[in-house]
Scaffold this motif. Structure first.
Motif, short mmCIF file in Angstrom:
data_model
loop_
_atom_site.label_atom_id
_atom_site.label_comp_id
_atom_site.label_asym_id
_atom_site.label_seq_id
_atom_site.Cartn_x
_atom_site.Cartn_y
_atom_site.Cartn_z
N LYS A 1 4.14 2.02 7.65
CA LYS A 1 3.89 0.65 8.10
C LYS A 1 4.99 -0.29 7.62
O LYS A 1 5.42 -1.21 8.34
CB LYS A 1 2.52 0.18 7.59
N LEU A 2 5.47 -0.08 6.39
CA LEU A 2 6.51 -0.95 5.82
C LEU A 2 7.88 -0.70 6.46
O LEU A 2 8.62 -1.66 6.72
CB LEU A 2 6.59 -0.73 4.31
N LYS A 3 8.22 0.55 6.71
CA LYS A 3 9.56 0.89 7.16
C LYS A 3 9.71 0.89 8.67
O LYS A 3 10.83 0.74 9.19
CB LYS A 3 9.96 2.26 6.61
N GLY A 4 8.62 1.09 9.41
CA GLY A 4 8.71 1.08 10.87
C GLY A 4 9.61 2.19 11.39
O GLY A 4 9.43 3.37 11.05
N SER A 16 -6.26 11.85 -0.60
CA SER A 16 -6.47 10.56 0.07
C SER A 16 -5.42 9.55 -0.37
O SER A 16 -4.94 8.74 0.42
CB SER A 16 -7.87 10.03 -0.25
N ARG A 17 -5.07 9.58 -1.66
CA ARG A 17 -4.04 8.66 -2.17
C ARG A 17 -2.70 8.95 -1.51
O ARG A 17 -1.96 8.03 -1.15
CB ARG A 17 -3.93 8.80 -3.69
N CYS A 18 -2.36 10.22 -1.36
CA CYS A 18 -1.09 10.60 -0.74
C CYS A 18 -1.05 10.16 0.72
O CYS A 18 -0.02 9.65 1.20
CB CYS A 18 -0.89 12.10 -0.86
N MET A 19 -2.15 10.34 1.45
CA MET A 19 -2.21 9.92 2.84
C MET A 19 -2.04 8.41 2.96
O MET A 19 -1.31 7.90 3.82
CB MET A 19 -3.53 10.36 3.47
N ASP A 20 -2.72 7.66 2.07
CA ASP A 20 -2.59 6.20 2.07
C ASP A 20 -1.14 5.80 1.79
O ASP A 20 -0.59 4.88 2.41
CB ASP A 20 -3.52 5.60 1.03
N LEU A 21 -0.50 6.50 0.85
CA LEU A 21 0.90 6.23 0.52
C LEU A 21 1.80 6.43 1.73
O LEU A 21 2.63 5.56 2.05
CB LEU A 21 1.35 7.17 -0.61
N LEU A 22 1.62 7.53 2.44
CA LEU A 22 2.46 7.82 3.61
C LEU A 22 2.25 6.79 4.72
O LEU A 22 3.21 6.35 5.37
CB LEU A 22 2.15 9.23 4.13
N GLN A 23 1.00 6.39 4.91
CA GLN A 23 0.70 5.41 5.95
C GLN A 23 1.28 4.04 5.60
O GLN A 23 1.81 3.34 6.47
CB GLN A 23 -0.81 5.32 6.16
N GLU A 24 1.19 3.66 4.32
CA GLU A 24 1.76 2.38 3.89
C GLU A 24 3.28 2.39 4.04
O GLU A 24 3.89 1.40 4.45
CB GLU A 24 1.38 2.10 2.43
N TRP A 25 3.90 3.52 3.68
CA TRP A 25 5.35 3.66 3.81
C TRP A 25 5.77 3.54 5.27
O TRP A 25 6.72 2.82 5.59
CB TRP A 25 5.77 5.01 3.24
N ALA A 63 5.89 8.63 -4.36
CA ALA A 63 5.81 7.17 -4.18
C ALA A 63 7.04 6.48 -4.78
O ALA A 63 7.64 5.60 -4.16
CB ALA A 63 4.54 6.63 -4.81
N TRP A 64 7.41 6.89 -5.99
CA TRP A 64 8.59 6.30 -6.63
C TRP A 64 9.85 6.54 -5.80
O TRP A 64 10.69 5.64 -5.63
CB TRP A 64 8.78 6.87 -8.03
N CYS A 65 9.98 7.76 -5.28
CA CYS A 65 11.18 8.11 -4.50
C CYS A 65 11.19 7.43 -3.13
O CYS A 65 12.26 7.33 -2.51
CB CYS A 65 11.26 9.63 -4.34
N LEU A 66 10.03 6.97 -2.66
CA LEU A 66 9.97 6.23 -1.39
C LEU A 66 10.18 4.73 -1.60
O LEU A 66 10.15 3.97 -0.64
CB LEU A 66 8.63 6.47 -0.70
N GLY A 67 10.36 4.32 -2.85
CA GLY A 67 10.66 2.91 -3.12
C GLY A 67 9.47 2.06 -3.52
O GLY A 67 9.61 0.84 -3.64
N PHE A 68 8.31 2.68 -3.75
CA PHE A 68 7.15 1.91 -4.17
C PHE A 68 7.28 1.54 -5.65
O PHE A 68 7.91 2.25 -6.42
CB PHE A 68 5.86 2.71 -3.94
N ARG A 69 6.64 0.43 -6.03
CA ARG A 69 6.67 -0.03 -7.40
C ARG A 69 5.30 0.13 -8.06
O ARG A 69 4.31 0.42 -7.40
CB ARG A 69 7.13 -1.49 -7.47
N ARG A 70 5.25 -0.08 -9.36
CA ARG A 70 4.04 0.17 -10.14
C ARG A 70 2.79 -0.53 -9.58
O ARG A 70 1.74 0.11 -9.45
CB ARG A 70 4.27 -0.23 -11.59
#
Length: 236
Positions: free
Chosen positions: A56-59, A45-54, A23-30
């Motif tokens: 969605k944000l980056k397109g 589940s947390r990792c999957m949510d992280l990838l999906q959010e990334w 998450a940190w290396c993908l640019g997410f913050r605390r």
């Protein structure tokens, strides 16, 4: 090459507990990481949510090469190697490719944004210039009207000065106006006195309230002390 989403299940099963490093290396913050952490009960589940959010944000900028670069930065080389073995994803030159793709998307996005802002700025400047011109024209017209009215008032005053009956009427109106001003002044004084009385009463009420709160606090402390003493006696 398949879309980046097709790799998410494979990646989340292998990243698992290391998802925060990714998450940190993908640019997410605390705050974003904490939000994902509290939403799910397990790391996969947390990792999957992280990838999906990334994604969605980056397109379009969310490519497998960018994701693999982040995995390498997070010291998850084993996941990168697994992707290469299973999906034949090329690794050689992936950093340069990922950065090139990302930079290209960012440049296009920023160029479009700059163009849009420039157009909006030019439009706003034109509108502002038009409004200033309208205000200036309105000001000139108003000044002309004031000059005309001033001339008419001067003319009427001169006419009144030549008619004794009108002079008496003007004097009476001035006296009546002076009386009205005196009455208004008295009313303002009474209003100020009422405000002072209300302020004094409010201060007294606040002081009484503070005293009651202090008394209540003291009684609570005394009650707690008595309870503590009673408990100590019971233990003996």
């Amino acid at each position: 090459m398949a879309g980046v989403e097709s790799y998410f299940i494979f990646i989340k099963n292998r990243v698992s507990a290391d998802w925060k490093d990714l998450a940190w290396c993908l640019g997410f913050r605390r705050p974003d990481i904490d939000n994902i952490d509290t939403k799910h009960r397990d790391d996969k589940s947390r990792c999957m949510d992280l990838l999906q959010e990334w994604h969605k944000l980056k397109g379009n900028a969310a490519t497998i090469h960018v994701l693999m670069e982040a995995l390498q930065d997070a010291e998850l080389q084993h996941v990168v190697d697994s992707l290469k073995d299973k999906y034949n994803v090329p690794i050689q030159g992936q950093v340069q490719t990922a950065r090139g793709e990302t930079d290209q998307v960012l440049v296009l996005s920023l160029t479009g944004e700059i163009t849009r802002l420039t157009q909006e700025k030019e439009k706003a400047q034109k509108q502002q210039k038009l409004e200033i011109q309208q205000l200036q024209e309105y000001g000139k017209a108003t000044e002309a009207e004031i000059e005309v009215l001033t001339a008419e008032i001067t003319k009427l005053c001169n006419q009144v000065a030549d008619i004794p009956e009108l002079r008496d009427e003007v004097r009476k109106l001035r006296e009546k106006d002076e009386t009205s001003q005196n009455v208004l002044s008295e009313l303002r004084q009474e209003m100020q006195q009422l405000k002072d009385i209300i302020k004094t009463r409010n201060e007294a009420i606040e002081e009484k309230d503070r005293a009651l709160r202090e008394k209540d606090r003291a009684l609570r402390e005394k009650d707690m002390a008595l309870r503590e003493k009673d408990r100590a006696l019971r233990e003996k």
